[in-house]
Design an enzyme around this catalytic site. Structure first.
Site, PDB file in Angstrom:
ATOM      1  N   TYR A 104       0.823  -1.207   0.000  1.00 17.86           N
ATOM      2  CA  TYR A 104       0.000   0.000   0.000  1.00 17.86           C
ATOM      3  C   TYR A 104       0.856   1.256   0.000  1.00 17.86           C
ATOM      4  CZ  TYR A 104      -3.596   3.348   1.232  1.00 17.86           C
ATOM      5  OH  TYR A 104      -4.460   4.413   1.213  1.00 17.86           O
ATOM      6  N   TRP A 106       1.133   5.670  -1.739  1.00 19.26           N
ATOM      7  CA  TRP A 106       0.814   6.628  -2.802  1.00 19.26           C
ATOM      8  C   TRP A 106       1.872   6.664  -3.892  1.00 19.26           C
ATOM      9  CZ3 TRP A 106      -2.313  11.409  -3.471  1.00 19.26           C
ATOM     10  CH2 TRP A 106      -3.586  11.271  -2.904  1.00 19.26           C
TER      11      TRP A 106
HETATM   12  N1  LIG Z   1      -2.545   8.316  12.255  1.00 17.65           N
HETATM   13  C1  LIG Z   1      -2.805   8.448  10.961  1.00 17.65           C
HETATM   14  N2  LIG Z   1      -2.204   7.622  10.070  1.00 17.65           N
HETATM   15  C2  LIG Z   1      -2.469   7.760   8.760  1.00 17.65           C
HETATM   16  C3  LIG Z   1      -3.346   8.761   8.278  1.00 17.65           C
HETATM   17  C4  LIG Z   1      -3.973   9.609   9.242  1.00 17.65           C
HETATM   18  O1  LIG Z   1      -4.779  10.493   8.898  1.00 17.65           O
HETATM   19  N3  LIG Z   1      -3.664   9.432  10.565  1.00 17.65           N
HETATM   20  N4  LIG Z   1      -3.607   8.851   6.929  1.00 17.65           N
HETATM   21  C5  LIG Z   1      -3.568   7.591   6.214  1.00 17.65           C
HETATM   22  C6  LIG Z   1      -3.768   7.775   4.773  1.00 17.65           C
HETATM   23  S1  LIG Z   1      -5.256   8.506   4.323  1.00 17.65           S
HETATM   24  C7  LIG Z   1      -2.882   7.326   3.855  1.00 17.65           C
HETATM   25  S2  LIG Z   1      -3.336   7.366   2.197  1.00 17.65           S
HETATM   26  C8  LIG Z   1      -1.583   6.746   4.238  1.00 17.65           C
HETATM   27  C9  LIG Z   1      -0.441   7.187   3.311  1.00 17.65           C
HETATM   28  O2  LIG Z   1       0.648   6.349   3.466  1.00 17.65           O
HETATM   29  P1  LIG Z   1       1.726   6.139   2.282  1.00 17.65           P
HETATM   30  O3  LIG Z   1       1.066   6.270   0.954  1.00 17.65           O
HETATM   31  O4  LIG Z   1       2.463   4.886   2.558  1.00 17.65           O
HETATM   32  O5  LIG Z   1       2.684   7.394   2.523  1.00 17.65           O
HETATM   33  P2  LIG Z   1       3.735   8.100   1.556  1.00 17.65           P
HETATM   34  O6  LIG Z   1       4.599   8.925   2.457  1.00 17.65           O
HETATM   35  O7  LIG Z   1       3.029   8.807   0.460  1.00 17.65           O
HETATM   36  O8  LIG Z   1       4.609   6.888   1.011  1.00 17.65           O
HETATM   37  C10 LIG Z   1       4.939   6.731  -0.328  1.00 17.65           C
HETATM   38  C11 LIG Z   1       6.371   6.197  -0.420  1.00 17.65           C
HETATM   39  O9  LIG Z   1       6.621   5.810  -1.765  1.00 17.65           O
HETATM   40  C12 LIG Z   1       7.939   6.226  -2.136  1.00 17.65           C
HETATM   41  N5  LIG Z   1       7.957   6.359  -3.602  1.00 17.65           N
HETATM   42  C13 LIG Z   1       7.485   7.381  -4.343  1.00 17.65           C
HETATM   43  N6  LIG Z   1       7.646   7.123  -5.661  1.00 17.65           N
HETATM   44  C14 LIG Z   1       8.230   5.919  -5.761  1.00 17.65           C
HETATM   45  C15 LIG Z   1       8.658   5.120  -6.877  1.00 17.65           C
HETATM   46  O10 LIG Z   1       8.519   5.467  -8.038  1.00 17.65           O
HETATM   47  N7  LIG Z   1       9.217   3.905  -6.584  1.00 17.65           N
HETATM   48  C16 LIG Z   1       9.390   3.476  -5.312  1.00 17.65           C
HETATM   49  N8  LIG Z   1       9.946   2.281  -5.132  1.00 17.65           N
HETATM   50  N9  LIG Z   1       9.021   4.223  -4.237  1.00 17.65           N
HETATM   51  C17 LIG Z   1       8.435   5.420  -4.465  1.00 17.65           C
HETATM   52  C18 LIG Z   1       8.137   7.525  -1.396  1.00 17.65           C
HETATM   53  O11 LIG Z   1       9.514   7.826  -1.246  1.00 17.65           O
HETATM   54  C19 LIG Z   1       7.412   7.236  -0.058  1.00 17.65           C
HETATM   55  O12 LIG Z   1       8.289   6.711   0.893  1.00 17.65           O
HETATM   56  O13 LIG Z   1      -1.279   7.098   5.590  1.00 17.65           O
HETATM   57  C20 LIG Z   1      -2.318   6.753   6.488  1.00 17.65           C
HETATM   58  N10 LIG Z   1      -1.866   6.897   7.862  1.00 17.65           N
HETATM   59  N1  LIG Z   2      -1.511  18.519   2.018  1.00 16.06           N
HETATM   60  C1  LIG Z   2      -1.952  17.251   2.040  1.00 16.06           C
HETATM   61  N2  LIG Z   2      -3.185  16.947   1.554  1.00 16.06           N
HETATM   62  C2  LIG Z   2      -3.634  15.678   1.615  1.00 16.06           C
HETATM   63  C3  LIG Z   2      -2.846  14.615   2.116  1.00 16.06           C
HETATM   64  C4  LIG Z   2      -1.557  14.953   2.628  1.00 16.06           C
HETATM   65  O1  LIG Z   2      -0.815  14.079   3.116  1.00 16.06           O
HETATM   66  N3  LIG Z   2      -1.147  16.261   2.570  1.00 16.06           N
HETATM   67  N4  LIG Z   2      -3.319  13.319   2.106  1.00 16.06           N
HETATM   68  C5  LIG Z   2      -4.410  13.012   1.177  1.00 16.06           C
HETATM   69  C6  LIG Z   2      -5.070  11.751   1.478  1.00 16.06           C
HETATM   70  S1  LIG Z   2      -4.302  10.300   1.035  1.00 16.06           S
HETATM   71  C7  LIG Z   2      -6.306  11.673   2.039  1.00 16.06           C
HETATM   72  S2  LIG Z   2      -7.072  10.171   2.244  1.00 16.06           S
HETATM   73  C8  LIG Z   2      -7.016  12.879   2.464  1.00 16.06           C
HETATM   74  C9  LIG Z   2      -7.554  12.744   3.879  1.00 16.06           C
HETATM   75  O2  LIG Z   2      -8.638  13.595   4.087  1.00 16.06           O
HETATM   76  P1  LIG Z   2      -9.234  13.697   5.549  1.00 16.06           P
HETATM   77  O3  LIG Z   2      -9.245  12.391   6.197  1.00 16.06           O
HETATM   78  O4  LIG Z   2     -10.526  14.404   5.446  1.00 16.06           O
HETATM   79  O5  LIG Z   2      -8.119  14.643   6.212  1.00 16.06           O
HETATM   80  P2  LIG Z   2      -7.570  14.859   7.675  1.00 16.06           P
HETATM   81  O6  LIG Z   2      -6.570  15.954   7.538  1.00 16.06           O
HETATM   82  O7  LIG Z   2      -7.100  13.605   8.286  1.00 16.06           O
HETATM   83  O8  LIG Z   2      -8.826  15.336   8.491  1.00 16.06           O
HETATM   84  C10 LIG Z   2      -9.583  16.483   8.118  1.00 16.06           C
HETATM   85  C11 LIG Z   2     -10.001  17.209   9.361  1.00 16.06           C
HETATM   86  O9  LIG Z   2     -10.945  16.467  10.109  1.00 16.06           O
HETATM   87  C12 LIG Z   2     -10.920  16.957  11.439  1.00 16.06           C
HETATM   88  N5  LIG Z   2     -11.349  15.911  12.354  1.00 16.06           N
HETATM   89  C13 LIG Z   2     -10.620  14.896  12.876  1.00 16.06           C
HETATM   90  N6  LIG Z   2     -11.377  14.134  13.698  1.00 16.06           N
HETATM   91  C14 LIG Z   2     -12.615  14.699  13.693  1.00 16.06           C
HETATM   92  C15 LIG Z   2     -13.855  14.372  14.324  1.00 16.06           C
HETATM   93  O10 LIG Z   2     -13.989  13.420  15.074  1.00 16.06           O
HETATM   94  N7  LIG Z   2     -14.918  15.166  14.034  1.00 16.06           N
HETATM   95  C16 LIG Z   2     -14.845  16.233  13.212  1.00 16.06           C
HETATM   96  N8  LIG Z   2     -15.964  16.925  12.965  1.00 16.06           N
HETATM   97  N9  LIG Z   2     -13.687  16.575  12.609  1.00 16.06           N
HETATM   98  C17 LIG Z   2     -12.596  15.814  12.834  1.00 16.06           C
HETATM   99  C18 LIG Z   2      -9.498  17.389  11.718  1.00 16.06           C
HETATM  100  O11 LIG Z   2      -9.515  18.664  12.346  1.00 16.06           O
HETATM  101  C19 LIG Z   2      -8.865  17.390  10.345  1.00 16.06           C
HETATM  102  O12 LIG Z   2      -8.150  18.575  10.045  1.00 16.06           O
HETATM  103  O13 LIG Z   2      -6.155  14.024   2.429  1.00 16.06           O
HETATM  104  C20 LIG Z   2      -5.456  14.115   1.191  1.00 16.06           C
HETATM  105  N10 LIG Z   2      -4.873  15.414   1.120  1.00 16.06           N
HETATM  106 MO   LIG Z   3      -5.335   8.558   1.982  1.00 18.48          MO
END
Ligand SMILES: Nc1nc2c(c(=O)[nH]1)N[C@H]1C(S)=C(S)[C@@H](COP(=O)(O)OP(=O)(O)OC[C@H]3O[C@@H](n4cnc5c(=O)[nH]c(N)nc54)[C@H](O)[C@@H]3O)O[C@H]1N2
Ligand SMILES: Nc1nc2c(c(=O)[nH]1)N[C@H]1C(S)=C(S)[C@@H](COP(=O)(O)OP(=O)(O)OC[C@H]3O[C@@H](n4cnc5c(=O)[nH]c(N)nc54)[C@H](O)[C@@H]3O)O[C@H]1N2
Ligand SMILES: [Mo]
Length: 750
Positions: A104, A106
């Protein structure tokens, strides 16, 4: 193209990016582009294939030193020999069921060099792998919504389009806001960042906004809005109370419910309290969520009297019992009766990602075929540590009783599990169980540091690719502009060589070079479209892709529910689901309900850890990518992840701006830097994900000196229904760091 926008890089003689200018077509280029500066020749790049010393000397096997031991540089020939021998051993022994290839993450923009596509195709050529299903983003909704609306990810991709909100919405009630910081990114990239433009158009037409959530910044300050700082994790109670007002004051749309929904008869006794003696009244909800009862009543009346969009961000479902606020949001929107009307109804994730609310292309994007995976075993994506710790262990998922497979080899390409997973001390423990862990990486991320074999990968600026995404109006020529760093190679080249050694080259490459694949993918995509040929596209730098017209979520179903039934058992919106009820899950009953989570201010744990930590997505980078970049680095406090805290909570602890603190609970601790901010509700602190894990040697449980919040979050499924990631929130306490804080590993030379 990057996930956070199209850009033109300037590269100096050393092959280093000195600036990245946003596309001239972009009304709001993302400041995240700044992180690219200095990223190509950065000292954290992986320069050569590396093997962990213990694995090299003692061979494969579970190892408590994984993640703590030094690496040895080896040449490509040697590493490919050793890795192919290990793949041969595992595939020839227990077979593909012993290989976890979920991988998993991005990775990077670009349709061909997409790391997951490449690793899946490669492992399929060898006989397959254990996969993962659903996402960390919206994994709870992806499983719940098919039961309620008949579709999961498809619903998220077909939200009512922004221009229709701009033209019709009068009131947008935003649970979790419409966080501008998150609209910088969209999977695959975004040429025009338009979300804010549409929000401004809504406001210009007179739309009003209500932000429900703990962080004032989750809604742009320029919008006319009211902030109801409901306590995190209590949205379901608030939604149920809004529903209570609608039904007790007879403000709900009974005709719409009768013609388009099923199950209100089962929900009503719960709302009124007839079934459990607890009316879900505004007074009841006020005690839980902290919003005044009168305020809740007034909001319900306003919602029933105007064109209202109810939207819920992804973050609300990334939590224990995360199904409930989503299902309750659908219930609320159904009672208002505007689902399927322009500008009204239900939305999920407006603002969560930059492409939500933009109509998705109907025909496929250029896509590398992944082949066929004959292995039936899979896990819900966020159950990775459970799987590694408990091979053969039983668990439930969406009505099934399943068992975890026994994994010998983990192959990761394009993701960072030591960023994205919860309770990292537990993941570290789990990660030591398999015999071999292989990671392809561009940088020395924590995932690379926890591998046995690290293969250096190129970055997008070192290879040609095609950029495109589900909503972007262009296909973009991503031209290489620098030579690969040191010994880094494209993931495709690495897999081609491995496939050649293992005898599956024909299946993997189909005889094409990377350049030939680009033409092949483009030509396949172009077939039947009035667009120029590959050479003209490549020379022009981009080609237009027609964008679909704005659309309304569930409009056909509204117009003709019999002719366009939903793919639910009843063909209707299921306010109560017989199927979900039949699973008899106490943590996800047959209709939306208030269930007290373990990690919220009202729980027993809160006596020890009184602050609710929002562990959300970072404003200054994409996840953990380019955390060392200038824009991300500038957001930090003495190199540590900032912790935003309300003045009252800071005062009580004697903290002020710039102080370094220990943020802790019984799962671990990390160092953060204080930012006092009245925009964050009292009792809540916010600390984004993505600072690279930097474990301090010899400290138990895990202490991270850089401020990785996932040392603090809980590794549990949202419920037995969806087993989604529950990392949005955790309970913590904060205290000033006594004396000199520990150094950050990434600052020391590797
Ligand atoms: N507590 C908490 N945890 C969360 C979240 C949260 O809101 N709270 N958010 C969650 C969400 S929504 C998501 S989507 C995940 C994201 O989690 P990830 O998608 O695992 O996070 P990234 O840092 O985008 O990791 C991508 C990695 O791919 C590598 N990479 C980029 N391009 C290439 C390539 O071409 N080849 C190879 N081999 N590697 C490459 C980058 O260097 C990077 O290390 O995290 C989740 N974790
Ligand atoms: N700049 C930037 N943008 C991103 C990403 C990133 O890594 N960087 N990650 C991308 C990815 S993979 C995803 S999936 C999306 C995630 O999109 P989301 O999951 O919507 O994003 P978050 O920033 O985790 O949360 C949005 C807001 O929800 C609020 N929140 C948290 N818990 C609660 C709750 O219990 N109730 C209410 N009402 N609000 C709450 C927090 O204040 C937080 O700022 O973002 C995407 N966009
Ligand atoms: Mo995500």
């Amino acid at each position: 193209m990057s996930h956070w926008g199209a850009f033109t890089p300037a590269v100096d003689a050393r092959g280093e990016v000195v600036s990245a200018r946003g596309s001239e077509l972009d009304p709001a280029p993302s400041p995240l582009l700044g992180n690219l500066v200095g990223s190509l020749r950065h000292r954290l790049r992986v320069a050569s294939p590396m093997v962990r010393r213990g694995w090299l000397e003692r061979g494969p096997g579970p190892d408590p030193r994984r993640g703590d031991e030094a690496f040895v540089a080896v040449g490509w020939d040697e590493v490919l020999d050793r890795l192919s021998a290990e793949l041969r051993r595992v595939y020839g022994g227990r077979g593909p069921e012993a290989v976890f290839g979920g991988s998993y993450g991005w990775s990077s923009a670009g349709r061909f060099h997409h790391a997951q596509g490449q690793v899946h195709r490669f492992l399929n050529s060898l006989g397959g792998y254990v996969a993962s299903v659903n996402t960390y983003s919206a994994g709870t909704s992806e499983v719940l919504l098919p039961h309620v609306l008949g579709a999961g990810p498809e619903i998220l991709r077909s939200l009512t389009s922004w221009p229709l909100l701009a033209a019709h919405t009068e009131l947008m009630v935003c649970f979790g806001g419409v966080p501008a910081k998150n609209t910088a990114v969209a999977p695959g990239g975004v040429t025009r960042h338009d979300t804010d433009g549409h929000l401004r158009a809504m406001a210009a037409r007179g739309a009003e906004f209500v932000l429900i959530g703990p962080d004032r910044r989750d809604l742009p300050a320029h919008l006319p809005s009211r902030w109801l700082p409901a306590r995190p994790g209590t949205d379901t109670a608030l939604m149920l109370a809004l529903c209570h007002v609608l039904v007790t004051e007879n403000l709900h749309d009974a005709a719409f419910v009768a013609s388009h929904c099923t199950g209100l008869d089962r929900v009503l006794p719960y709302l009124t309290g007839a079934s459990d003696g607890v009316p879900k009244s505004p007074r009841w909800a006020a005690a839980l969520c902290g919003v005044e009862a009168d305020e809740i009543t007034a909001l319900a009346r306003a919602m029933a009297s105007r064109r209202t969009m109810v939207t819920v961000t992804f973050s609300l479902q990334r939590a224990e019992f995360g199904e409930q606020p989503i299902w309750a949001g659908v219930l609320l929107a159904a009672l208002i009766g505007q689902i399927g009307l322009p500008g009204g109804g239900f939305g999920h994730g407006y603002g969560s990602v930059g492409d939500n609310g933009f109509p998705a292309h109907k025909s496929p994007l250029p896509t590398l075929p992944q082949g066929v995976n004959p292995v039936r075993e899979y896990i819900p994506v966020a159950r990775i540590a459970d799987m590694l710790l408990d091979p053969g262990g039983a668990y439930e998922y969406n009505g099934e009783r399943r068992r975890y497979p026994e994994i010998e080899l983990v192959y990761w390409c394009g993701g960072n599990p030591f960023h994205h997973h919860q309770h990292l001390a537990r993941l570290r423990e789990a990660w030591r169980r398999p015999s071999t862990v292989v990671v392809h990486e561009q940088y020395w991320t924590p995932a690379a540091q926890h591998a046995d074999i690290v293969l250096p990968a190129t970055v997008t600026l070192e290879r040609d690719d095609i950029g495109s995404s589900r909503t972007d109006p262009f296909l973009t020529a991503m031209r290489a502009c620098a030579a690969p760093y040191e010994l880094a190679r494209d993931d495709y080249a690495t897999f081609s060589d491995l496939a050649a050694i293992l005898g599956t080259e024909k299946a993997y490459t189909e005889g094409r070079s990377a350049a030939e694949w680009l033409r092949h993918l483009y030509d396949g995509w172009r077939d039947g479209r009035p667009v120029p040929d590959f050479d003209a596209f490549w020379a022009a730098g981009r080609v237009d892709v027609a964008v679909p017209a704005p659309s309304i979520l569930l409009a056909d179903f509204r117009r003709d529910p019999a002719g366009h039934p939903l793919a639910t058992p009843s063909g209707r919106i299921e306010l109560h689901s017989e199927v979900v009820a039949s699973y008899r899950y106490a943590d996800c009953p047959g209709h939306p309900a208030w269930l007290e989570p373990e990690e919220w201010h009202g729980s027993a744990r809160a006596a020890r850890y009184p602050l609710v930590l929002l562990a959300n997505n970072p404003a200054s980078r994409l996840h953990s990518q380019l955390d060392f970049g200038p824009h991300s680095a500038a957001s930090k406090v003495d190199g540590r992840e900032p912790v935003r805290i309300h003045p009252l909570d800071a005062g009580r602890r004697g903290l002020s701006d710039g102080d370094l603190v220990r943020v802790f609970n019984d799962r671990g601790a990390c160092v953060g830097g204080v930012v006092v901010d009245p925009d964050i509700a009292a009792g809540v602190v916010q600390m984004a994900t993505g600072s690279w894990l930097s474990p301090v040697a010899g400290v138990e449980p895990l202490l991270c000196s850089a401020g990785n919040v996932n040392v603090l979050t809980r590794d549990t499924g949202s419920s037995r229904l969806s087993q989604g990631c529950a990392g949005s929130r955790a309970l913590v306490e904060i205290e000033r760091w006594p004396g000199e804080p520990p150094a950050i590993a990434a600052d020391e030379d590797r």
